[in-house]
Scaffold this active site. Structure first.
Site, short mmCIF file in Angstrom:
data_model
loop_
_atom_site.label_atom_id
_atom_site.label_comp_id
_atom_site.label_asym_id
_atom_site.label_seq_id
_atom_site.Cartn_x
_atom_site.Cartn_y
_atom_site.Cartn_z
N LYS A 181 0.82 -1.21 0.00
CA LYS A 181 0.00 0.00 0.00
C LYS A 181 0.85 1.27 0.00
CE LYS A 181 -4.36 -1.43 2.11
NZ LYS A 181 -5.28 -1.20 3.22
N LYS B 279 -5.23 -10.36 -6.71
CA LYS B 279 -6.50 -10.58 -6.01
C LYS B 279 -7.49 -9.47 -6.36
CE LYS B 279 -6.05 -8.02 -1.84
NZ LYS B 279 -6.62 -7.71 -0.59
N LYS C 134 -10.71 -3.70 -3.72
CA LYS C 134 -11.56 -2.51 -3.74
C LYS C 134 -10.87 -1.37 -4.46
CE LYS C 134 -13.38 -2.96 0.98
NZ LYS C 134 -13.04 -2.53 2.36
P1 AMP Z 1 -10.78 -5.30 2.99
O1 AMP Z 1 -11.30 -5.21 1.60
O2 AMP Z 1 -9.30 -5.21 3.03
O3 AMP Z 1 -11.47 -4.43 4.01
O4 AMP Z 1 -11.10 -6.79 3.45
C1 AMP Z 1 -12.24 -7.21 4.13
C2 AMP Z 1 -12.25 -8.71 4.22
O5 AMP Z 1 -12.42 -9.28 2.91
C3 AMP Z 1 -10.97 -9.33 4.78
O6 AMP Z 1 -11.28 -10.45 5.56
C4 AMP Z 1 -10.22 -9.73 3.54
O7 AMP Z 1 -9.31 -10.77 3.80
C5 AMP Z 1 -11.35 -10.19 2.64
N1 AMP Z 1 -10.98 -10.05 1.22
C6 AMP Z 1 -10.59 -8.91 0.61
N2 AMP Z 1 -10.32 -9.14 -0.69
C7 AMP Z 1 -10.55 -10.47 -0.91
C8 AMP Z 1 -10.46 -11.33 -2.05
N3 AMP Z 1 -10.06 -10.88 -3.24
N4 AMP Z 1 -10.77 -12.64 -1.89
C9 AMP Z 1 -11.17 -13.11 -0.69
N5 AMP Z 1 -11.27 -12.35 0.42
C10 AMP Z 1 -10.98 -11.05 0.32
#
Ligand code: AMP
Ligand code: TRP
Length: 331
Positions: free
Chosen positions: A117, A199, A202
């Site tokens: 990041k 992956k 967002k």
């Molecule tokens: P975040 O988007 O970083 O707030 O992640 C929120 C939750 O979604 C966390 O538990 C991440 O590990 C999960 N997560 C985010 N991106 C992915 C993805 N591409 N595949 C599976 N889990 C995800």
């Protein structure tokens, strides 16, 4: 306090960007399946979201949106505690204590998410972004958490929480439980639609990289039809050689609750295009159903749920914090 016999789960999502099917399949879907068996606490982690540039005018809306997504996704506020992280002050206070007595610069220098990041040079990178994993450890440890269900990108952070708990227990007194990460066998890493080597995220620039939970179904279908596939023509799971098709199979399998093996049989001898058309339908149906539930929940009701959640979460966190303060000698 009444001793709870169920094991405790803690997890959270940041109110930033737009939640996508990766967030749903990697995190929220797994939470929903655990609500009856476990004592669940799910936080909207707003103090994590302000560690990168954000718009204060939309943050409040995002906080409500995430809570609504939890509920539309199946989290039941009668069973689980849903609360906003900044409503429980113990999180930041305990984060400071962990910063001072347990976390080491050498721990944080290893965090790959920070490196990704922050990019090169660290110009305009906040101290908060660097310290983010310690706040996450505070979130987890304050609640005597047994299990932390997350996607695999968060594994390193949960491991840090374990290390900090062990170090604190060793240096002071055994007061922390060592939490276990829980990563789904399938869905822990949903890949980007336009680049299946990365992956789904967002923050990726192209919106064609992800299906957002609040996407119009027609747009989502277009995204599936445009998704990168692999050379060859067989609909077969092989994440090394066929990362694109394997990712689409995973999404299909999880949304439709059909085994990948059965999907492979169903699509044997069938072209990618046909497979994608069917998947687009599955995705559209999922989104329509999800959004119907989402649109039924009104914002003021969610604000009440968050306030009620904070009332339940705060005393638990506060009790741990008092124990910590006594242990470190300030109280
Ligand atoms: P975040 O988007 O970083 O707030 O992640 C929120 C939750 O979604 C966390 O538990 C991440 O590990 C999960 N997560 C985010 N991106 C992915 C993805 N591409 N595949 C599976 N889990 C995800
Ligand atoms: N860092 C997590 C993410 O970006 C969100 C998070 C904050 C979290 N605190 C947590 C997840 C505690 C699990 C437990 O996905």
């Amino acid at each position: 306090m009444i001793q709870n016999t169920k094991k405790r789960i803690f997890s959270g999502v940041q109110p930033s960007g737009n939640l996508h099917v990766g967030n749903f399949l990697g995190a929220i879907k797994q939470w929903v399946g655990m609500q009856d068996e476990y004592d669940c606490i799910f936080s909207v982690v707003d103090y994590h979201a302000i560690t990168v540039k954000y718009d204060p005018k939309v943050l409040r809306k995002k906080i409500i949106e995430i809570a609504k997504i939890y509920i539309a996704g199946g989290v039941n506020p009668e069973k689980a505690i849903i609360f906003q992280q900044s409503d429980a002050r113990a999180h930041t206070e305990f984060c400071w204590i962990l910063n001072a007595v347990s976390a080491r610069i050498s721990d944080l220098n290893k965090m790959t998410q920070f490196k990704d990041k922050a990019g090169k040079g660290n110009v305009n990178v906040s101290v908060g972004l660097y310290d983010y994993p310690v706040l996450m450890a505070a979130d987890i440890l304050l609640y005597d958490t047994d299990i932390v269900p997350v996607g695999d990108d968060q594994l390193q952070h949960v491991e840090l929480a374990r290390d900090l708990a062990k170090r604190f227990n060793h240096d002071y007194e055994e007061i922390f439980k060592i939490p276990e990460p829980k990563i789904m066998k399938q869905g822990a890493r949903i890949m980007s639609l336009d680049n299946p080597e990365k992956k789904m995220s967002k923050s990726a620039e192209s919106e064609f990289s992800r299906i957002e939970l609040l996407d119009e179904s027609a747009l989502a279908m277009k995204k599936i039809m445009k998704a990168t596939t692999d050379t060859g023509a067989e609909v077969k799971f092989n994440s090394k050689e066929k990362p694109g098709i394997s990712n689409l199979l995973t999404i299909y399998s999880l949304l439709a609750n059909i085994d990948i093996k059965d999907l492979e049989k169903k699509y044997s001898g069938i072209m990618y295009g046909e497979f994608k058309k069917d998947l687009a339908e599955v995705v559209a149906e999922f989104l329509n159903d999800f959004q119907k539930k989402y649109n039924k929940i009104d914002d003021s009701q969610v604000a009440e749920i968050l306030a009620a959640g904070a009332k339940k979460a705060e005393p638990i966190a506060e009790e741990t914090l008092v124990k910590v303060k006594i242990t470190i000698g300030v109280k």
